[in-house]
Every structure is written in structure tokens, then in C-alpha cells.
Motif scaffolding. Structure first.
Motif, PDB file in Angstrom:
ATOM      1  N   ARG A   1      28.947  56.958  74.553  1.00 51.85           N
ATOM      2  CA  ARG A   1      27.529  57.181  74.300  1.00 51.85           C
ATOM      3  C   ARG A   1      26.789  55.853  74.220  1.00 51.85           C
ATOM      4  N   THR A   2      27.429  54.862  73.593  1.00 51.97           N
ATOM      5  CA  THR A   2      26.802  53.556  73.390  1.00 51.97           C
ATOM      6  C   THR A   2      27.709  52.461  73.931  1.00 51.97           C
ATOM      7  N   MET A   3      27.151  51.566  74.733  1.00 52.02           N
ATOM      8  CA  MET A   3      27.871  50.430  75.271  1.00 52.02           C
ATOM      9  C   MET A   3      27.240  49.156  74.704  1.00 52.02           C
TER      10      MET A   3
ATOM     11  N   GLN B   1      35.990  61.205  63.103  1.00 55.79           N
ATOM     12  CA  GLN B   1      36.985  60.331  63.710  1.00 55.79           C
ATOM     13  C   GLN B   1      37.996  61.123  64.492  1.00 55.79           C
ATOM     14  N   SER B   2      38.633  60.450  65.385  1.00 51.36           N
ATOM     15  CA  SER B   2      39.551  61.151  66.258  1.00 51.36           C
ATOM     16  C   SER B   2      40.608  60.299  66.869  1.00 51.36           C
ATOM     17  N   ALA B   3      40.915  60.665  67.923  1.00 47.70           N
ATOM     18  CA  ALA B   3      41.875  60.820  68.957  1.00 47.70           C
ATOM     19  C   ALA B   3      42.181  59.618  69.801  1.00 47.70           C
ATOM     20  N   LEU B   4      41.593  58.464  69.525  1.00 50.02           N
ATOM     21  CA  LEU B   4      42.027  57.295  70.298  1.00 50.02           C
ATOM     22  C   LEU B   4      43.309  56.743  69.729  1.00 50.02           C
TER      23      LEU B   4
ATOM     24  N   VAL C   1      40.523  61.086  74.925  1.00 44.89           N
ATOM     25  CA  VAL C   1      39.155  61.413  74.512  1.00 44.89           C
ATOM     26  C   VAL C   1      38.288  60.179  74.747  1.00 44.89           C
ATOM     27  N   SER C   2      37.062  60.377  75.169  1.00 41.21           N
ATOM     28  CA  SER C   2      36.166  59.245  75.401  1.00 41.21           C
ATOM     29  C   SER C   2      35.751  58.607  74.078  1.00 41.21           C
ATOM     30  N   PRO C   3      35.717  57.291  74.017  1.00 39.93           N
ATOM     31  CA  PRO C   3      35.149  56.641  72.824  1.00 39.93           C
ATOM     32  C   PRO C   3      33.654  56.877  72.772  1.00 39.93           C
TER      33      PRO C   3
ATOM     34  N   VAL D   1      32.537  56.735  63.905  1.00 43.97           N
ATOM     35  CA  VAL D   1      32.495  57.044  65.331  1.00 43.97           C
ATOM     36  C   VAL D   1      33.818  56.629  65.975  1.00 43.97           C
ATOM     37  N   ARG D   2      34.052  57.131  67.164  1.00 46.66           N
ATOM     38  CA  ARG D   2      35.219  56.698  67.927  1.00 46.66           C
ATOM     39  C   ARG D   2      34.869  55.367  68.595  1.00 46.66           C
TER      40      ARG D   2
END
Length: 382
Positions: A138-140, A373-376, A85-87, A108-109
């Protein structure tokens, strides 16, 4: 041919054979030393070792290591390729950000993509990996440090060369002028492989270690540091005790003498490359934030009026110019007082602890839409 001439020729051939034999022995010993250093330091040299660490992250485990002199670039290459999944938020920067863990932005991830001794090249390279594997966030948060824009010829280290393929790929993608091949040659890699001092230290470490590196569910260990699935690190209890306030103050004072006359030259090609990268990211609808990690207060204050202090001001001004052109936020500061960080929040001259880094990026949390929260695989993060 006379006897004297024959004797002279035999003596000459004997000397040549002797020199060839000695040369062969020396080459054999150096090859064996290089091979031993390679085997004893899989952290730096073994691609398969980094794949094992990334696989452990995928399973939600932390990874214990003897120390943090690790090829983070190869680890990012392996880890980003495995992400499911994308952060939502990614930090791109150096080891000044290594303690920025997912708990600083808990809704957030979050992924900390720091690498050791980073340059603008590394920012391009990690972004290339994120693009290649369709994992742009989404944010760098792009961290700008003292040497971000350093010309290749002035760099005192060589680890950045591990990312040359990805760096060149992104430079080509955005139409930036890359570092020339002639600027990437360094004998430092070979010197380290041929170092008997490093061999002795590494061999002794493996002989005397009470435990071996590997996956773990522990969140802090006594003697070994941890690499965490969110990209951050957790120092061992021994290192936490070692890098206390007195150590940090002494290190800051010593560093002033070492760096005060460093003018911090800026490579316009690096600035142009980052300018083009920001434009590329904005076109991909990525929110970009520029960030400065602070230096130890004593270090920063004693550099006032020195070539290094003036160089820091130029680096900050360059970041401000990029931010103004693209309409970006700039958070943090090289001056710890500007962000409310005290001396106790530093491990040494330039490595801020998590409670200091929280003051820089913690306020960004509310500005990033939360998906939960997730999947990393952030189990084990602080």
C-alpha cells in the motif's frame, strides 16, 4: 639450414614452451584462487545460499552470518518470490536503512527491502520483483541517498550490476532509458575473485570460527550478525560494542577528508527513471513517500561549503522537485538535527541506528490503515 640457425630455432622454441608452461601455471593458480574465493564467500556468489536464507525466513527463522557483506539483491530476489502475503509498507533504500525493523511500524506488515550501496537502478529492480510476484504494498517508502542518482561511470562499486536484469525489465515496463551495456563493464568483480588477501581472510575466518552461519531463533548473537525475516539486520554484540560513539565520531571525521571534494554528479536518466516509476506506482494506487536517512552530525556539519555538501543540497532539491510534481510526502533529512537524531544514534558516518530511523518513519504508522500483523514470518524481529 645451418647449424647455428637450427640451434637458434631450438632455443626460440624452448623459450616459447617455457613461457607457455609458465602461463599455464599462472592461469591454473589464478583459477584455483578464484574458485576458492567463490566457495569461501557464498554470501556474495552462491545463488543457492541466498535461497537457503530465504527459505529460513519463510519458516520464521533469523539467519546468522559472519558479516553483512551479503548479496542482498539476490536475497530480495529469492525472498520476494516466496512471500505468501503482500507487505503493507516497503522501504526501498540502501544499508543506511538496514536497522529499520518491523517494530518501528508494529501495526502493519512491514518489509525492509534495502540493498547495499544502492542506486536508482535498485529502486526500479526491487519494484520489478514486487510487481512480478504481485506483492506491491500500500505504501512505498523510497529512500534517496547521496549517490542515488549517480551516473554508472562514477560509481565506485559493482554490486548494483547483480540487479541489471530486473532493472532493465522495469525500465522497459515504464519506458525509461536504461543504462547502456557499455556502462556496466567493471573489472572490480574479477579483482575481488582474484584477491589473495580476501582469500586469506575468508579461509582464516572459516578455520577459527566458533560457530557456522545458519538459521537461528536467537535475536542477538555474540559474534555473528543476523539477517531477519522482515528484511532488516541485527548486529552482533561484538559489533555493537565496536561501533560505539567514539568509533562513529572518528569515522565521520576521516570520511570528511575522503569525500569533501566529491561533487556528487546527477544522471538525468536516473532522475527521469525514478519520475516514471513514481508515476507508475501512483497509477497502481500505491502511496509513495520519499525519505532521507540522516548523516552523522559531525560528518554533515564538517561538509558545509564543500563540493560534497553542495552535492547533497542538489540531491535533496531533486527529491523535492519529484515530490512536488507528484504530490508526495518527503520525510527525514541529511541533517540529523532536522529529525532530532544525536551522535549516539549512529554506528558510523552514515549508518543510523533504529532509534534514529524511528523518528523518520515512525510517524507514518498512523497514516497507513492497519490490518493487523501477519504472515511475512516476522518472528525474531525486534
Amino acid at each position: 639450414m645451418g647449424r647455428s640457425a637450427l640451434r637458434a630455432r631450438r632455443e626460440h622454441l624452448g623459450h616459447v614452451q617455457y613461457l607457455l608452461a609458465v602461463s599455464a601455471v599462472v592461469v591454473t593458480l589464478l583459477t584455483a584462487l578464484a574458485a576458492a574465493n567463490y566457495v569461501l564467500n557464498p554470501y556474495l556468489y552462491s545463488p543457492g545460499y541466498k535461497a537457503d536464507v530465504a527459505a529460513a525466513f519463510e519458516r520464521g527463522s533469523n539467519f546468522a552470518v559472519f558479516d553483512l557483506n551479503f548479496d542482498m539483491r539476490a536475497l530480495r530476489r529469492e525472498h520476494i518470490a516466496r512471500m505468501q502475503v503482500s507487505p503493507e509498507v516497503v522501504v526501498l533504500g540502501g544499508d543506511q536503512w538496514q536497522e529499520a525493523h518491523a517494530g518501528l511500524m508494529p501495526h502493519v506488515r512491514f518489509y525492509n527491502a534495502h540493498v547495499h550501496r544502492d542506486y536508482a537502478d535498485d529502486i526500479l529492480a526491487v519494484t520489478e520483483l514486487l510487481v512480478r510476484h504481485e506483492r506491491l504494498p500500500r505504501t512505498m517508502i523510497i529512500a534517496i541517498r547521496d549517490r542515488t542518482f549517480s551516473p554508472a561511470a562514477s560509481r565506485p562499486d559493482w554490486w548494483w550490476q547483480f540487479f541489471l536484469p530486473e532493472y532493465r525489465a522495469m525500465a522497459n515496463r515504464i519506458g525509461a532509458e536504461p543504462v547502456r551495456w557499455t556502462e556496466t563493464f567493471s573489472a572490480a568483480y574479477l579483482r575481488e575473485l582474484l584477491s589473495f588477501r580476501l582469500f586469506r581472510a575468508r579461509f582464516g575466518r572459516w578455520l577459527t570460527a566458533d560457530a557456522v552461519p545458519g538459521p537461528t531463533r536467537e535475536t542477538t548473537l555474540d559474534a555473528m550478525d543476523l539477517l531477519l525475516p522482515d528484511g532488516s539486520i541485527q548486529r552482533s554484540r561484538q559489533h555493537q560494542a565496536m561501533f560505539g560513539r567514539e568509533f562513529a565520531m572518528a569515522d565521520a571525521t576521516q570520511a570528511v577528508a575522503q569525500r569533501k571534494n566529491d561533487a556528487l554528479p546527477i544522471d538525468n536518466r536516473a532522475v527521469e527513471a525514478l519520475d516514471r516509476l513514481i508515476g507508475f506506482l501512483r497509477a497502481q494506487r500505491v502511496r509513495v513517500v520519499l525519505a532521507h536517512a540522516p548523516l552523522h552530525p559531525a560528518f554533515y556539519e564538517q561538509l558545509a561549503g564543500t563540493p560534497y555538501g553542495e552535492g547533497l543540497a542538489r540531491v535533496a532539491a531533486t527529491a523535492d522537485k519529484l515530490a512536488g510534481k507528484h504530490g508526495l510526502e518527503v520525510v527525514g533529512s541529511f541533517d540529523a538535527h532536522d529529525v532530532g537524531c544525536t551522535a549516539s544514534m549512529f554506528s558510523d558516518r552514515e549508518h543510523a541506528k533504529a532509534d534514529c530511523l524511528r523518528r523518520i518513519i515512525g510517524d507514518l504508522t498512523a497514516e497507513v490503515p492497519a490490518r493487523g500483523q501477519s504472515a511475512l514470518g516476522l518472528r525474531g524481529s525486534l
